[in-house]
Design an enzyme around this catalytic site. Structure first.
Site, PDB file in Angstrom:
ATOM      1  N   PHE A 149      -1.952  -0.717  -4.384  1.00  0.00           N
ATOM      2  CA  PHE A 149      -2.360  -0.138  -3.768  1.00  0.00           C
ATOM      3  C   PHE A 149      -1.585   1.301  -3.766  1.00  0.00           C
ATOM      4  O   PHE A 149      -1.380   2.188  -3.505  1.00  0.00           O
ATOM      5  CB  PHE A 149      -2.961   0.087  -2.765  1.00  0.00           C
TER       6      PHE A 149
ATOM      7  N   GLY B 292       3.828  -0.448  -1.331  1.00  0.00           N
ATOM      8  CA  GLY B 292       3.927  -1.016  -2.904  1.00  0.00           C
ATOM      9  C   GLY B 292       4.998  -0.964  -3.417  1.00  0.00           C
ATOM     10  O   GLY B 292       5.777  -1.109  -4.053  1.00  0.00           O
TER      11      GLY B 292
ATOM     12  N   TYR C 176       0.994  -1.553   0.023  1.00  0.00           N
ATOM     13  CA  TYR C 176      -0.178   0.145   0.520  1.00  0.00           C
ATOM     14  C   TYR C 176       0.668   1.143  -0.639  1.00  0.00           C
ATOM     15  O   TYR C 176       1.909   1.333   0.931  1.00  0.00           O
ATOM     16  CB  TYR C 176      -0.921   0.309   0.745  1.00  0.00           C
ATOM     17  N   CYS C 177       0.509   1.997  -0.860  1.00  0.00           N
ATOM     18  CA  CYS C 177       0.911   3.609  -1.544  1.00  0.00           C
ATOM     19  C   CYS C 177       2.528   3.540  -0.903  1.00  0.00           C
ATOM     20  O   CYS C 177       3.335   2.485  -1.858  1.00  0.00           O
ATOM     21  CB  CYS C 177       0.950   4.321   0.009  1.00  0.00           C
ATOM     22  N   ILE C 178       3.056   3.863  -0.538  1.00  0.00           N
ATOM     23  CA  ILE C 178       5.282   3.156  -0.395  1.00  0.00           C
ATOM     24  C   ILE C 178       5.817   2.075  -0.071  1.00  0.00           C
ATOM     25  O   ILE C 178       6.624   1.784  -0.270  1.00  0.00           O
ATOM     26  CB  ILE C 178       5.399   4.481   0.666  1.00  0.00           C
TER      27      ILE C 178
END
Length: 623
Positions: free
Chosen positions: A351, A326, A322-324
């Site tokens: 994400f 990812g 998710y976000c960083i």
């Protein structure tokens, strides 16, 4: 008489609170870090550039000024007509998304209607004057526009007692007690803030991870200096053979994906037959100063893979970042590919993840050599990037809906904010180690090295995202202001250039609500292409060809993941989190790391300064 006494009492209480507030402000002003100093100097430099270019193009400036004067004359005529009871259309209306002037008093009272419209016209023309200057370079224009917008938003008449009719009414009705309550909240928030005021967004006493948040049953099966690994208890008799590892962002707490039962992605994934493992990152202190992004790869994700293998016997997992998180998951996959090791992350779901940082959105106004160098210096001094500063920076990207509205409600109306799980998570910030945060700012945001083959190295191994040849599912959000969806699309193209197994999906809403969108509610829909591998150069071309679907994207992801399981793959008996010979159980989910708040770290640091250890005292005496 009683009302007068109450009002006088409120004034006395306000005077005492104001003295305390001034003391807090002065204590922070005298300790301004390098970042604030650089930003102030940068704003002055940009203002000077503006005037230099404006004097070089006087016609554009005069034209904008004349337009503003004409509008002000029209507004005066509008006010006079209303004063004499004549109908008149407003000269300007607030944007539909602008909630600052929704109270009836702003429309019904002629004086405040005039004040509102004059402010909106001034804002429109000041920002317009910046865009009129054709010779101004784009980076300076964006910075000027962003910081000017911040100043103008701060000066909105809605933010001040005497210029906000709704606030005047509330204050008179409450004999000023709303201001006393608000000032008390302001002092409390100031005491808990870093360099910039962190405004509470929710009732922080209403939630606690492990009690009414992050309640999906599970066990902590592994812990090191960087993270705890949680294995969740299965709710199905059989599970997919390949476990699911979730890598949340290390700038936030993991439980955004496990809020409450009705909106927990973790609980839903468990119900779909996944053996779910979650990484819970440590909340950094000065002791973590030298932890790098490389450590998050090797001592983080790879260590989690080893622990999962010990727990399940499975060497391969499906990964979600998710976000960083990812970004971290992608770098780990590229690292394994570069080392020509067996790929242990067989599918990757990303994400709202940036891989190409060329389009950082409004946060880009902070991405330049001077600002990044100042942040690096500040991080080195402190040992970490304060998570509260990160949270405020992201809130100011949408300042009127994520900052000033809470300022007015909390401190001027004296209203305690409502209990809301997502906002509680948003305020439960996480510090990032200095070395890691500096890497992200410079190598990723400033220099965009991640998309360059060999641009970054992990423990001496050059990384090339193009070497990832495995199925990837990119989930982005149409209204995301942190990871713009067309920027995440560019990252998908980096990998998708030589990988036909890249699927891009665009959810409605923003960075959080676009992801946390359970099927039971299905509040937001999503877009995807019938041909999952369709990734044209232009993101708009992708969107034009995409089909819109109502409801949550979660079931679509589940179908995608199942379609990429090994041929002939069969379910296995559900796996319970149990102690192993080399891996004892370390407690119940959600573990200990997630419960550490920045306020706890502040108290520990203050205590260590007041009462240094015997070793530190001996060193000081020797010096």
């Amino acid at each position: 008489m009683a009302s007068a006494n109450q009002f006088n009492g409120a004034l006395d209480a306000l005077a005492d609170l104001n003295r305390k507030l001034v003391e807090l402000y002065l204590s922070r002003s005298t300790a301004q870090g390098p970042l604030n100093q650089v930003l102030m100097q940068a704003n002055m430099n940009d203002a000077n550039r503006f005037f230099e270019h404006a004097f070089g193009q006087p016609n554009a400036l005069v034209e904008q000024q004349l337009k503003w004067w004409q509008q002000q004359l029209e507004l005066s005529q509008h006010a006079v007509l209303r004063l004499f009871g004549q109908p008149s259309e407003p000269v300007i209306q607030p944007d539909r998304s602008d909630r600052r002037f929704t109270s009836d008093e702003w429309q019904q009272n002629i004086l405040f209607d005039y004040l509102k419209q004059s402010y909106l016209l001034t804002t429109q023309n000041v920002l317009g004057s910046i865009n009129q200057l054709e010779t101004l370079d784009e980076e300076t224009r964006k910075r000027l526009e962003f910081f000017t917008r911040q100043y103008l938003s701060a000066l909105s008449p809605s933010n001040y007692l005497l210029s906000n009719p709704e606030l005047l009414k509330v204050t008179l009705e409450n004999n000023g007690q709303n201001l006393v309550k608000g000032m008390e909240l302001l002092v409390e928030d100031m005491e808990k803030s870093a360099d910039t005021l962190n405004i509470r967004m929710t009732d922080q006493s209403s939630f606690r991870p492990g009690d009414n948040l992050a309640t999906t049953p599970g066990k902590v099966i592994f812990r090191n200096h960087l993270f705890e690994l949680i294995q969740y208890v299965p709710t199905t008799e059989e599970v997919l053979q390949r476990p699911l590892l979730i890598v949340p962002p290390f700038i936030n707490k993991f439980y955004i994906l496990d809020l409450q039962a009705q909106n927990s992605f973790v609980r839903w994934a468990v119900s779909q037959g996944h053996t779910v493992f979650m990484m819970s990152w440590v909340n950094a202190t000065p002791e973590h100063k030298d932890i790098t992004f490389e450590d998050y790869v090797i001592d983080g994700v790879l260590a989690a893979l080893d622990a999962i293998e010990t727990a399940t016997g499975e060497k391969e997992v499906n990964g979600i970042g998710y976000c960083i998180g990812g970004t971290l998951l992608s770098v780990t996959m590229a690292y394994l590919a570069a080392r020509r090791m067996k790929q242990r992350i067989r599918t990757g779901t990303l994400f709202t993840t940036l891989l190409d940082f060329a389009k950082p959105g409004d946060i880009g106004v902070f991405i330049n050599e001077e600002t990044v160098s100042a942040v690096e210096t500040q991080n080195q001094i402190k040992g970490y990037m304060d998570g509260r500063q990160i949270a405020v920076s992201f809130s100011l990207l949408r300042e009127n809906s994520l900052y000033w509205n809470y300022f007015v409600d909390n401190y001027l109306k004296g209203k305690s904010p409502m209990a809301f799980d997502i906002l509680y998570w948003n305020c439960d910030s996480t510090n990032v180690p200095a070395a890691c945060h500096n890497f992200l700012l410079r190598q990723c945001y400033l220099e965009n090295q991640l998309i360059m083959p060999g641009g970054i190295s992990i423990r001496g191994t050059a990384i090339d995202l193009n070497k990832i040849k495995l199925p990837l599912y990119f989930l982005s959000a149409a209204e995301d202001h942190i990871a713009l969806w067309d920027a995440t699309y560019d990252g998908a193209k980096v990998i998708g250039k030589d990988n036909s197994h890249v699927t891009f999906v665009l959810g409605e809403s923003g960075h959080i609500a676009g992801v946390v969108n359970p099927p039971e509610k299905g509040k937001y829909g999503y877009w995807c292409n019938p041909d999952n591998s369709f990734l044209p150069d232009d993101s708009q071309a992708w969107l034009n060809a995409a089909e819109h679907h109502k409801g949550s994207w979660w079931p679509h992801w589940q179908q995608w993941l199942v379609s990429h399981l090994p041929e002939g793959s069969k379910p296995v008996p559900a796996r319970q989190p149990v102690a192993r010979e080399n891996q004892p159980l370390l407690g119940d989910a959600p573990g200990e790391y997630v419960k550490v708040r920045i306020s706890d770290i502040d108290q520990q640091i203050k205590a260590s300064l007041l009462h240094p250890s015997s070793e530190e005292s001996a060193e000081e005496n020797a010096a």
